[in-house]
Design a protein around this motif. Sequence first.
Motif, PDB file in Angstrom:
ATOM      1  N   GLU A 180      48.924  56.102   6.681  1.00  0.00           N
ATOM      2  CA  GLU A 180      47.466  56.244   6.646  1.00  0.00           C
ATOM      3  C   GLU A 180      46.817  55.015   6.015  1.00  0.00           C
ATOM      4  N   VAL A 181      47.389  54.551   4.912  1.00  0.00           N
ATOM      5  CA  VAL A 181      46.841  53.370   4.235  1.00  0.00           C
ATOM      6  C   VAL A 181      46.908  52.149   5.152  1.00  0.00           C
ATOM      7  N   LEU A 182      48.043  51.960   5.808  1.00  0.00           N
ATOM      8  CA  LEU A 182      48.212  50.800   6.685  1.00  0.00           C
ATOM      9  C   LEU A 182      47.306  50.889   7.905  1.00  0.00           C
ATOM     10  N   MET A 183      47.146  52.088   8.443  1.00  0.00           N
ATOM     11  CA  MET A 183      46.226  52.260   9.562  1.00  0.00           C
ATOM     12  C   MET A 183      44.818  51.807   9.186  1.00  0.00           C
ATOM     13  N   ALA A 184      44.369  52.236   8.009  1.00  0.00           N
ATOM     14  CA  ALA A 184      43.011  51.897   7.567  1.00  0.00           C
ATOM     15  C   ALA A 184      42.859  50.406   7.302  1.00  0.00           C
ATOM     16  N   THR A 185      43.841  49.807   6.634  1.00  0.00           N
ATOM     17  CA  THR A 185      43.714  48.392   6.285  1.00  0.00           C
ATOM     18  C   THR A 185      43.943  47.480   7.490  1.00  0.00           C
ATOM     19  N   GLU A 186      44.781  47.908   8.420  1.00  0.00           N
ATOM     20  CA  GLU A 186      44.956  47.119   9.643  1.00  0.00           C
ATOM     21  C   GLU A 186      43.646  47.047  10.424  1.00  0.00           C
ATOM     22  N   ARG A 187      42.896  48.143  10.445  1.00  0.00           N
ATOM     23  CA  ARG A 187      41.601  48.141  11.115  1.00  0.00           C
ATOM     24  C   ARG A 187      40.637  47.181  10.419  1.00  0.00           C
ATOM     25  N   LEU A 188      40.658  47.151   9.104  1.00  0.00           N
ATOM     26  CA  LEU A 188      39.791  46.232   8.370  1.00  0.00           C
ATOM     27  C   LEU A 188      40.149  44.784   8.662  1.00  0.00           C
ATOM     28  N   VAL A 189      41.450  44.505   8.781  1.00  0.00           N
ATOM     29  CA  VAL A 189      41.878  43.156   9.152  1.00  0.00           C
ATOM     30  C   VAL A 189      41.387  42.822  10.560  1.00  0.00           C
ATOM     31  N   ALA A 190      41.568  43.748  11.494  1.00  0.00           N
ATOM     32  CA  ALA A 190      41.147  43.519  12.878  1.00  0.00           C
ATOM     33  C   ALA A 190      39.644  43.302  12.975  1.00  0.00           C
ATOM     34  N   ASP A 191      38.899  43.959  12.111  1.00  0.00           N
ATOM     35  CA  ASP A 191      37.439  43.821  12.111  1.00  0.00           C
ATOM     36  C   ASP A 191      36.965  42.592  11.343  1.00  0.00           C
ATOM     37  N   GLY A 192      37.891  41.838  10.743  1.00  0.00           N
ATOM     38  CA  GLY A 192      37.529  40.640   9.998  1.00  0.00           C
ATOM     39  C   GLY A 192      36.942  40.913   8.628  1.00  0.00           C
ATOM     40  N   LYS A 193      37.132  42.117   8.109  1.00  0.00           N
ATOM     41  CA  LYS A 193      36.539  42.471   6.817  1.00  0.00           C
ATOM     42  C   LYS A 193      37.475  42.179   5.643  1.00  0.00           C
ATOM     43  N   ILE A 194      38.766  42.174   5.881  1.00  0.00           N
ATOM     44  CA  ILE A 194      39.724  41.737   4.870  1.00  0.00           C
ATOM     45  C   ILE A 194      40.738  40.813   5.548  1.00  0.00           C
ATOM     46  N   THR A 195      41.390  39.983   4.732  1.00  0.00           N
ATOM     47  CA  THR A 195      42.387  39.053   5.277  1.00  0.00           C
ATOM     48  C   THR A 195      43.803  39.474   4.910  1.00  0.00           C
ATOM     49  N   TYR A 196      44.044  39.698   3.609  1.00  0.00           N
ATOM     50  CA  TYR A 196      45.364  40.100   3.137  1.00  0.00           C
ATOM     51  C   TYR A 196      45.272  41.411   2.366  1.00  0.00           C
ATOM     52  N   LEU A 197      46.387  42.132   2.352  1.00  0.00           N
ATOM     53  CA  LEU A 197      46.509  43.375   1.599  1.00  0.00           C
ATOM     54  C   LEU A 197      47.388  43.138   0.378  1.00  0.00           C
ATOM     55  N   GLY A 198      47.002  43.727  -0.753  1.00  0.00           N
ATOM     56  CA  GLY A 198      47.806  43.666  -1.958  1.00  0.00           C
ATOM     57  C   GLY A 198      47.892  45.037  -2.605  1.00  0.00           C
TER      58      GLY A 198
END
Length: 318
Positions: free
Chosen positions: A135-153
């Motif tokens: 669930e966490v990766l699904m949400a953050t992958e979408r943010l990356v795809a949308d250009g809202k975040i670059t890296y996850l930590g």
Amino acid sequence: MEYRRLGRSAVRVSPIALGTMNFGPQTPADDAHRILDRAVDAGINLIDTADQYGGDLGVGTTETILGDWLAGRSDRDSLVLATKVHEPMGDGPNDRGLSAYHIRRACEASLRRLRVDHIDLYQLHHLDRAAAWDEVLMATERLVADGKITYLGTSNFPGWSIASGMERAAARNALGPVSEQSLYHLANRTIEMEVVPAAQHYGIGILPWSPLGGGLLAGSPSDDSKRRRAAHAGTEAMRDRLDRWEQLCADLGQPPAVVATAWLRDRPGVVAPIVGARTEAQLDDALRSLDVTLDDETNARLDEIFPGPGPAPEAYAW
């Protein structure tokens, strides 16, 4: 300044990060902006905050102070801007944690407060046992795809969850976390047992927070450090260690804050200690540590004063 890779990512960051947790509650906005200016002028490019920071002034206050500063600069794209998600941002049942629902809304709110269109390093502020990694990766992958975040930590994660997250990321053909922000300093080396080995195995850069142990390792001359020591349970039991520590620093001719930061900067797996400077003088101590390299003899003396826990499982099993 010699920049370092942030874990297995290709982005390079300064070997000292500026933490902003005190901006607002202890450091007024104008002073905070001067500290930020001073840090960037000195070459620091990693700036760390969190959506929850603000203390009595309210959650989001620190991000707002940082956003006001960023709005007045033209070099935003030369900075690696990091913030976090997890801590309570309201009274609602979904105003906290790492659900996909909250991650999306929290990221949008942070972008508004920071007055930017993207966050370079979006960190999971704490483990949420109710949120599966998928669930966490699904949400953050979408943010990356949308250009809202670059890296996850991650931040404050145990070794087992770091491993679990990286394996799930690999199964999804995703990059996964590139950094872990952990409590780490000379007097608290617990993460050396399991978190450091896990991070090194998966190519995750460590960003230690509280490098001075909340003032415990800052030395005894000031009233400020004495008050901070009084707040630490068991400090008197460490009196002999702290006396030996301060004598070692005196022998080196360096302030304790400088030595503590220099030691941490060069620990295996560490990318950049996060220095939560409340004043420009504290920032100057952190910058001074960049010119200090401890030799093998000094590191051996430090290991005698503040021994590490040893590797797992050897530290606790035959």
